[in-house]
Design a protein around this motif. Sequence first.
Motif: not given
Length: 213
Positions: A181-186
């Motif tokens: 989720s963190d990777i895709l949210s940036r």
Amino acid sequence: MMNAFQRYAVLSRQVLSSIFLIIAALVLTGCSISAPQAPVASQQADLLDNDSDGVINARDNCEGTPAGAVINNDGCSEEFEISARDDLHILFANDSSRIPASFIGEVNDLASFMKSFSSIVVELKGYASIIGEPDYNLTLSERRSKAVKSALIEQGIIPDRVRIVGYGEAEPVEAQTQEQSDILSRRVTASVKVSETDIVKKWTIYTTSPEDE
């Protein structure tokens, strides 16, 4: 007695005198020996074509036809609808606003799309993951949007056609794990849709088909 030469001279003078008298009579009576002038026609109908589309004003139902348009017998052009869409989605590394090389093509595609449709304005939406302080992530998301805007400007897009928004940690991307989720949210995203009306244009010797470009 006159000889032959004298008789010829007298006869010549008589002939010349007769010709002179005939010409003088024609002049005095107002006769003309030149060909009569052709009559001038009086044009009653309006044959003007103000928009130069090949159809005279008298039967032109569409004034101001665009130049180069295919027209019908009433002087009206044929139109067609153009609908197109382009989506941008760029992912960033943690705590970074540098566009990864693998996403430069996305920027170039959006720039080409905007050049094809000069009236559209793009809004770039920047986001960040939940790692770090919210205020910092808000600023980071704005920097990411600005980075994409700068890249578009380098491709020849006018700055006024690009708006930027930073959403920080808002709207995180759902995934199976928090790391994913963190990777895709940036990210920076943009979605552009345009619908325009254009005219069918006449073929000319300078016309090229899309396959030739």
